[in-house]
Design a protein around this motif. Structure first.
Motif, mmCIF file in Angstrom:
data_model
loop_
_atom_site.group_PDB
_atom_site.id
_atom_site.type_symbol
_atom_site.label_atom_id
_atom_site.label_comp_id
_atom_site.label_asym_id
_atom_site.label_seq_id
_atom_site.Cartn_x
_atom_site.Cartn_y
_atom_site.Cartn_z
ATOM 1 N N PRO A 60 43.544 31.805 21.948
ATOM 2 C CA PRO A 60 44.830 31.238 21.504
ATOM 3 C C PRO A 60 46.049 31.783 22.246
ATOM 4 O O PRO A 60 46.916 31.009 22.660
ATOM 5 C CB PRO A 60 44.884 31.611 20.026
ATOM 6 N N TRP A 61 46.127 33.084 22.441
ATOM 7 C CA TRP A 61 47.352 33.603 23.063
ATOM 8 C C TRP A 61 47.441 33.187 24.526
ATOM 9 O O TRP A 61 48.555 32.987 25.052
ATOM 10 C CB TRP A 61 47.455 35.119 22.910
ATOM 11 N N ILE A 62 46.292 33.020 25.152
ATOM 12 C CA ILE A 62 46.317 32.576 26.561
ATOM 13 C C ILE A 62 46.751 31.109 26.626
ATOM 14 O O ILE A 62 47.487 30.703 27.533
ATOM 15 C CB ILE A 62 44.934 32.802 27.215
ATOM 16 N N ARG A 63 46.329 30.340 25.648
ATOM 17 C CA ARG A 63 46.778 28.944 25.618
ATOM 18 C C ARG A 63 48.287 28.872 25.377
ATOM 19 O O ARG A 63 48.985 28.040 25.953
ATOM 20 C CB ARG A 63 46.020 28.168 24.539
ATOM 21 N N THR A 64 48.792 29.772 24.517
ATOM 22 C CA THR A 64 50.249 29.808 24.286
ATOM 23 C C THR A 64 50.975 30.158 25.573
ATOM 24 O O THR A 64 51.973 29.522 25.952
ATOM 25 C CB THR A 64 50.596 30.853 23.209
ATOM 26 N N LEU A 65 50.455 31.169 26.252
ATOM 27 C CA LEU A 65 51.082 31.608 27.508
ATOM 28 C C LEU A 65 51.081 30.468 28.529
ATOM 29 O O LEU A 65 52.096 30.185 29.176
ATOM 30 C CB LEU A 65 50.307 32.815 28.043
ATOM 31 N N THR A 66 49.936 29.800 28.637
ATOM 32 C CA THR A 66 49.819 28.695 29.591
ATOM 33 C C THR A 66 50.798 27.580 29.253
ATOM 34 O O THR A 66 51.521 27.076 30.127
ATOM 35 C CB THR A 66 48.380 28.147 29.563
ATOM 36 N N ALA A 67 50.823 27.232 27.967
ATOM 37 C CA ALA A 67 51.701 26.127 27.548
ATOM 38 C C ALA A 67 53.163 26.459 27.810
ATOM 39 O O ALA A 67 53.924 25.610 28.300
ATOM 40 C CB ALA A 67 51.488 25.846 26.067
ATOM 41 N N THR A 68 53.554 27.694 27.517
ATOM 42 C CA THR A 68 54.962 28.062 27.695
ATOM 43 C C THR A 68 55.324 28.113 29.174
ATOM 44 O O THR A 68 56.397 27.639 29.574
ATOM 45 C CB THR A 68 55.243 29.423 27.036
ATOM 46 N N LEU A 69 54.440 28.656 29.997
ATOM 47 C CA LEU A 69 54.750 28.735 31.427
ATOM 48 C C LEU A 69 54.791 27.355 32.066
ATOM 49 O O LEU A 69 55.532 27.123 33.017
ATOM 50 C CB LEU A 69 53.708 29.617 32.134
#
Lengths: 101, 489
Positions: free
Chosen positions: A88-97
């Motif tokens: 989940p946190w990697i998906r958040t990071l990806t989405a935000t970037l």
């Protein structure tokens, strides 16, 4: 022979790849590392970590973020790479970037 | 210093003087807004335009030295610059030309605006991001010192950078407060979908603690995940599973209401067996109950007719294991009957030795913890508070030892009784025993004993008076009536 790039790319310099990602109690702590494996920031806020990542990517071209359960993301000019991209946190990071300017 | 006093300044583009940070006058058209200015909107300039038309620019702008095109980038004074252009009456403005690094420029622009609270949160966030990206090793702690803000201020601006663009814009529009955005950012580890949902929930909630709302969201999520896993486990285990989405099974009863534990196990092979998984808003977030969807199948009459299950609820309950009150009572009656017979026998009954042992052991076993502690003190145990009746009885194998322990316990009971009934018979026996062995009562005990003696005498008088009153009830009643008549009249 195929290189296990997906596994190697998300391992920060000087660190070992984690075979298992055991869940940990409490808020995750994000550690931002530069290309020399030096810890730049250690924080419980992914936003703070991402600010440091942006700087490292602009300055050195890449950065790594590792959490308490040893899940790691590599951030470079091409985007985010990880051996656990569905985390989940990697998906958040990806989405935000992807969406942030 | 009055910056409008032209005699105190130089005119023209004196770059050499400007780089030293000196005051000078520059034409308005050589000044250019800085592209990194954190303030995206200059706001309403009409008041400032009127002021400049009347008084000119009173405070000098801060600009960078001229670039190759001879233009000066503004560091501070973007609003005054824009207002001067709009006023049309000003051609030159007072400026301080100062050479600054890119980081210093943004710091100055940020400090100027931040300290006046003129920037929107999104502008502050962008400025902090920009600053952090400009200088290597600039931590929030260092940054807050440089821009004169608290570390919490800087961290909150950095934390919300993880939010989706839509919600960052919502901070400016007021749809999402900064505190709520900061709390929502802590849910970044849940994934972008949940982050969005948390923002949505916080934007909808005008009241309440955002941090608590996020914690509540996490709890709901944990319970939801646990419920889903419980449903999967139940579906793998049982043929029929009723979830929260299914209508509740009619006439279903929990197995515990119908059968004993063995019957519950046996019921699992029945066609009417089912598992019900319910959501809860507490604990693990789910409850699993094994139920019988057709309890009538197990009714006695259906079993007897061969139409129902062998697991008739009223046939399978083994009284010996679970409902043994009848057997218990029967056993007790048998024991008491034998004891009565044995007591009545002069020969071949219970011996005096056994009776004494039973009596003393019974006394010791029934003594309270406090009395046992006192007895242990009397008997010289090292840690009397930790001694139990089992410890006391442990070494009392011989009658003499048992009598010694029982005597100490009796003394302990009497000592305990001192505090609630100093006049009790065992207590007085105990005190008399102590006195006979040369003990002189202390002041408190003497007072208590004297009080008891006085109370006994008063009680005796009261009893005598009660007896006298009982004999003259009729006359008293007559007196009472006459008193009432006197009052009425």
């Amino acid at each position: 022979m195929d290189r296990p790039t997906a596994c190697l790319v998300s391992v920060p310099p000087g660190a070992q790849a984690a075979l298992f990602h055991l869940p940990v109690d409490g808020a995750p702590v994000y550690t931002v590392l530069d290309r020399d494996g030096r810890v730049q920031t250690r924080t419980t806020s992914l936003g703070v970590a991402m600010t440091a990542v942006r700087h490292l990517v602009a300055e050195h071209g890449e950065a790594w973020v590792r959490t308490t359960d040893d899940t790691t993301a590599h951030i470079g000019p091409a985007g985010v790479a990880s051996d656990t991209p569905a985390h989940p946190w990697i998906r958040t990071l990806t989405a935000t970037l992807e969406t942030s300017p | 210093m009055t910056t409008t006093d032209t005699t105190d300044t130089t005119t023209g583009t004196d770059t050499a003087g400007a780089t030293r940070g000196e005051l000078c006058w520059l034409p308005l058209d050589v000044l250019t807004p800085h592209p990194e200015n954190p303030r995206a909107s200059l706001g309403d300039l009409s008041e400032l335009v009127r002021s400049i038309r009347s008084h000119g620019i009173l405070e000098p702008l801060v600009v960078l030295p001229a670039d190759d095109n001879g233009e000066h980038l503004l560091v501070a004074g973007h609003r005054r610059h824009a207002a001067a252009q709009r006023a049309g009456t000003v051609t030159t403005v007072p400026v301080v030309v100062r050479a600054m690094t890119p980081v210093e420029v943004i710091e100055a622009m940020l400090s100027e605006n931040v300290n006046r609270s003129d920037l929107t949160v999104a502008e502050e966030v962008r400025a902090v991001e920009r600053l952090m990206s400009l200088e290597d090793g600039l931590t929030p702690a260092k940054l807050c010192r440089r821009i004169g803000r608290s570390q919490a201020w800087v961290r909150s601006r950095m934390a919300v950078t993880i939010l989706p663009v839509r919600w960052r814009a919502a901070i400016d529009s007021g749809e999402l407060s900064l505190a709520a955005a900061e709390a929502a950012a802590t849910a970044a580890d849940l994934g972008p979908d949940h982050l969005d949902a948390v923002c949505e929930r916080l934007a909808g909630a005008r009241w309440g603690d955002p941090a608590r709302a996020v914690a509540s969201y996490r709890d709901d999520l944990r319970r939801d995940t646990a419920y889903t896993a419980a449903v999967e486990r139940a579906q793998a285990k049982w043929a029929t599973v009723c979830t929260a989405d299914d209508p509740p099974p009619e006439r279903a009863k929990r197995l515990g209401e119908l059968f004993d534990p063995d019957g519950c196990k046996a019921h699992r092979s029945e066609p009417c067996h089912a598992a019900v998984v319910r959501r809860t808003s507490w604990g693990d977030g789910f409850e699993v109950h094994e139920v019988c969807t057709d309890p009538r199948r197990h009714h006695r009459t259906r079993v007897e007719n061969g139409n129902g299950s062998e697991l008739a609820s009223d046939h399978t309950r083994p009284a010996a294991n679970h409902d043994d009150s009848h057997a218990k009572r029967k056993g007790r009656l048998a024991r008491l009957d034998h004891a009565a017979t044995a007591f009545a026998k002069t020969r071949g009954g219970i011996s005096q030795h056994d009776l004494t042992r039973l009596a003393l052991r019974g006394l010791i076993s029934e003594a309270g913890r406090e009395a046992v502690g006192y007895a242990a003190t009397i008997l010289g145990y090292d840690q009397p508070r930790d001694v139990t009746t089992a410890d006391l009885l442990d070494g009392a194998d011989t009658p003499a030892a048992l009598v010694g322990v029982a005597g100490a316990v009796a003394a302990g009971l009497a000592e305990t009784a001192m505090y609630w009934s100093s006049g009790s018979e065992p207590c007085r026996d105990y005190l008399a025993t102590l006195t006979s062995t040369g003990w002189t009562p202390d002041d408190w005990t003497a007072t208590v004993l004297a009080r008891h003696t006085d109370a006994t005498v008063e009680d005796a008088y009261d009893e005598q008076a009660d007896a006298d009153d009982d004999g003259g009830d009729e006359s008293d009643e007559g007196d009472d009536e006459s008193e009432e008549d006197d009052i009425d009249s």
